[in-house]
Design a protein around this motif. Structure first.
Motif, PDB file in Angstrom:
ATOM      1  N   VAL A  72     -29.397 -14.563 -36.732  1.00  0.00           N
ATOM      2  CA  VAL A  72     -29.024 -13.393 -35.943  1.00  0.00           C
ATOM      3  C   VAL A  72     -28.259 -13.798 -34.692  1.00  0.00           C
ATOM      4  N   ASP A  73     -27.508 -12.853 -34.171  1.00  0.00           N
ATOM      5  CA  ASP A  73     -26.858 -13.009 -32.883  1.00  0.00           C
ATOM      6  C   ASP A  73     -27.864 -12.545 -31.836  1.00  0.00           C
ATOM      7  N   GLN A  74     -28.349 -13.464 -30.991  1.00  0.00           N
ATOM      8  CA  GLN A  74     -29.378 -13.118 -30.011  1.00  0.00           C
ATOM      9  C   GLN A  74     -28.936 -12.007 -29.065  1.00  0.00           C
TER      10      GLN A  74
ATOM     11  N   THR B  53     -32.262  -2.083 -35.224  1.00  0.00           N
ATOM     12  CA  THR B  53     -31.834  -0.797 -35.792  1.00  0.00           C
ATOM     13  C   THR B  53     -31.572  -0.950 -37.286  1.00  0.00           C
ATOM     14  N   TYR B  54     -30.868  -2.000 -37.660  1.00  0.00           N
ATOM     15  CA  TYR B  54     -30.586  -2.290 -39.070  1.00  0.00           C
ATOM     16  C   TYR B  54     -31.894  -2.458 -39.847  1.00  0.00           C
ATOM     17  N   ALA B  55     -32.827  -3.226 -39.297  1.00  0.00           N
ATOM     18  CA  ALA B  55     -34.109  -3.464 -39.964  1.00  0.00           C
ATOM     19  C   ALA B  55     -34.865  -2.154 -40.171  1.00  0.00           C
TER      20      ALA B  55
ATOM     21  N   ARG C  91     -22.129  -6.691 -36.658  1.00  0.00           N
ATOM     22  CA  ARG C  91     -22.261  -8.144 -36.819  1.00  0.00           C
ATOM     23  C   ARG C  91     -23.561  -8.644 -36.178  1.00  0.00           C
ATOM     24  N   CYS C  92     -24.647  -7.897 -36.437  1.00  0.00           N
ATOM     25  CA  CYS C  92     -25.939  -8.216 -35.828  1.00  0.00           C
ATOM     26  C   CYS C  92     -26.601  -9.435 -36.472  1.00  0.00           C
ATOM     27  N   PHE C  93     -26.133  -9.836 -37.642  1.00  0.00           N
ATOM     28  CA  PHE C  93     -26.560 -11.119 -38.205  1.00  0.00           C
ATOM     29  C   PHE C  93     -25.334 -11.809 -38.772  1.00  0.00           C
ATOM     30  N   LEU C  94     -25.385 -13.130 -38.723  1.00  0.00           N
ATOM     31  CA  LEU C  94     -24.238 -13.939 -39.124  1.00  0.00           C
ATOM     32  C   LEU C  94     -24.277 -14.305 -40.599  1.00  0.00           C
TER      33      LEU C  94
END
Length: 103
Positions: free
Chosen positions: A10-12, A20-22, A86-89
């Motif tokens: 994830v992007d810290q 939110t995505y989760a 782009r909340c996770f890479l």
């Protein structure tokens, strides 16, 4: 039963967006017959790893979920949100089966 373990990088700086995505998936997955065990976000220290765990009664049930999810508009919305923010890479997915229980 099979349990899917997803390890996200994830992007810290975007942990609120990842949360939110989760939360989207916490509501979506049960609609397809899965049991969500939750998401686990970094808590203390420097970490860029988040985890997600969910189960299906069988691998066939998981594959059925994947087919149905591929055309679901709410799933498309969640995927678009992840792409936009782009909340996770990246992520990696592993499957596990319980030992000592039926299934």
């Amino acid at each position: 039963m099979i349990t899917c373990h997803i390890r996200y990088i994830v992007d810290q700086d975007k942990l609120p967006e990842f949360e939110t995505y989760a939360r989207m998936w916490l509501e979506l997955l049960p609609r397809f017959g899965g049991t969500h065990h939750g998401y686990f976000l970094p808590s203390e220290g420097e970490s860029d790893v988040a985890l997600g765990l969910f189960s299906f009664p069988s691998f066939a049930a998981y594959e059925d979920y994947r087919r149905k999810a591929a055309t679901d508009p709410e799933v498309a919305k969640a995927m678009a949100y992840a792409k936009e923010t782009r909340c996770f890479l990246r992520y990696e997915r592993s499957f596990f089966r319980p030992v000592g229980t039926e299934g």
